[in-house]
Design an enzyme around this catalytic site. Structure first.
Site, PDB file in Angstrom:
ATOM      1  N   ARG A  78       0.840  -1.187   0.000  1.00 49.72           N
ATOM      2  CA  ARG A  78       0.000   0.000   0.000  1.00 49.72           C
ATOM      3  C   ARG A  78       0.879   1.243   0.000  1.00 49.72           C
ATOM      4  O   ARG A  78       1.999   1.226   0.497  1.00 49.72           O
ATOM      5  CB  ARG A  78      -0.950   0.024   1.210  1.00 49.72           C
ATOM      6  N   SER A 257       5.147   5.879  -3.031  1.00 49.20           N
ATOM      7  CA  SER A 257       6.291   5.310  -3.758  1.00 49.20           C
ATOM      8  C   SER A 257       7.490   5.037  -2.860  1.00 49.20           C
ATOM      9  O   SER A 257       8.626   5.007  -3.321  1.00 49.20           O
ATOM     10  CB  SER A 257       6.703   6.239  -4.913  1.00 49.20           C
ATOM     11  N   ARG A 258       7.244   4.839  -1.585  1.00 50.86           N
ATOM     12  CA  ARG A 258       8.281   4.551  -0.586  1.00 50.86           C
ATOM     13  C   ARG A 258       9.283   5.694  -0.434  1.00 50.86           C
ATOM     14  O   ARG A 258      10.382   5.502   0.093  1.00 50.86           O
ATOM     15  CB  ARG A 258       9.033   3.252  -0.932  1.00 50.86           C
ATOM     16  N   LEU A 259       8.917   6.889  -0.875  1.00 46.46           N
ATOM     17  CA  LEU A 259       9.781   8.062  -0.702  1.00 46.46           C
ATOM     18  C   LEU A 259       9.393   8.758   0.601  1.00 46.46           C
ATOM     19  O   LEU A 259       8.904   9.888   0.616  1.00 46.46           O
ATOM     20  CB  LEU A 259       9.645   9.007  -1.908  1.00 46.46           C
TER      21      LEU A 259
END
Length: 280
Positions: A78, A257-259
């Site tokens: 997610r 986006s895992r940023l």
């Protein structure tokens, strides 16, 4: 049934703790805060431990279920987009930022947002971790209470370096620092505020030691309840508070986006902090 007169219903969840040489399963649905714990060791480490050798059928079933759970885990994904951590909105001190994020977690309905995973290390560098409940917080540090003779207590006596993590689904706080016992008066005051059943449980449980069975613990609770019947329960000398004194506090906020956002406060002097942004 013989404990019903002391029983307080609980809706707490179960916890799994995975360690390199053992796995502990803890069920929180018991009174006295003496939650039932079953530990599996990779090798027999106690004369009261039973050696479990799974049958070939069980081993086959285990492999099948491991494959099934991995298929599920690998598809769990997610994006996080509920909030941000930006330099112009982060609070000036880690204490104020902690309060801000703690209140946000509470308002979102996070179950027991004061739960924190505390990791201790033995004198020879072997780590262990467990979830405890934060019971006090101020500029001096983060306080929880426990048995001084437990595994964590023995680790702390040998090595005062610890870390702790609060996880609130889309945000978290990680604390690095040293730990010390709080004053006896502070421990006395908190112990006096606990439910009587929890006070009895603190006396009954030789925390982290091996039990032959559940009945051994329940019998000890009954013995302690009789000992203090009709009078206040004093704080055990082996039970009290610990304060984690942070030298670094990192705040993490999930982003798409895992940023992710990571803002870290590093102590440089008394009440002075350096603030940096870390790569996700």
């Amino acid at each position: 049934p013989h404990l019903n007169k002391y029983y307080i219903p609980s809706t707490h969840l179960k916890r799994l703790a995975f360690l390199p040489s053992s796995i502990s399963y803890i069920n929180y649905n018991y009174p006295y805060h003496n939650n039932i714990q079953t530990r599996f060791y990779s090798t027999q480490q106690s004369n009261m431990a039973s050696v479990v050798q799974p049958s070939p059928q069980t081993q086959t079933q285990t492999k099948e279920e491991i494959t099934e759970i991995n298929d599920l885990i690998e598809t769990m994904r997610r994006d996080y987009a509920s909030d941000t951590l930006m330099e112009d909105t982060v609070e000036a001190t880690p204490h104020l930022q902690f309060i801000k994020m703690f209140n946000a977690a509470k308002d979102k309905g996070i179950f027991e947002p004061n739960g924190m995973n505390v990791c201790t290390v033995t004198k020879d560098g072997k780590p262990s971790s467990r979830v405890v409940l934060l019971r006090h917080f101020d500029e001096k540090g983060f306080v929880f209470f426990s048995n001084y003779e437990s595994r964590k207590g023995q680790d702390i006596d040998a090595n005062s370096n610890v870390c702790a993590t609060f996880w609130w689904q889309e945000s978290s706080v990680r604390i690095e620092g040293t730990i010390e016992r709080v004053d006896a008066s502070e421990s006395d005051a908190y112990f006096a505020s606990r439910p009587r059943t929890s006070q009895l449980g603190a006396w009954a449980s030789a925390q982290s030691t091996v039990l032959q069975n559940r009945k051994e613990l329940e019998d000890k609770v009954i013995e302690i309840a009789k000992r203090f019947e009709g009078k206040p329960v004093p704080r055990p000398p082996f039970w009290g508070g610990y304060r984690i004194k942070p030298h670094a506090v990192e705040f993490w906020q999930g982003r798409p986006s895992r940023l992710h956002d990571r803002i870290k406060f590093i102590s440089v002097a008394s009440n002075k902090w350096e603030r940096v942004r870390l790569s996700p």
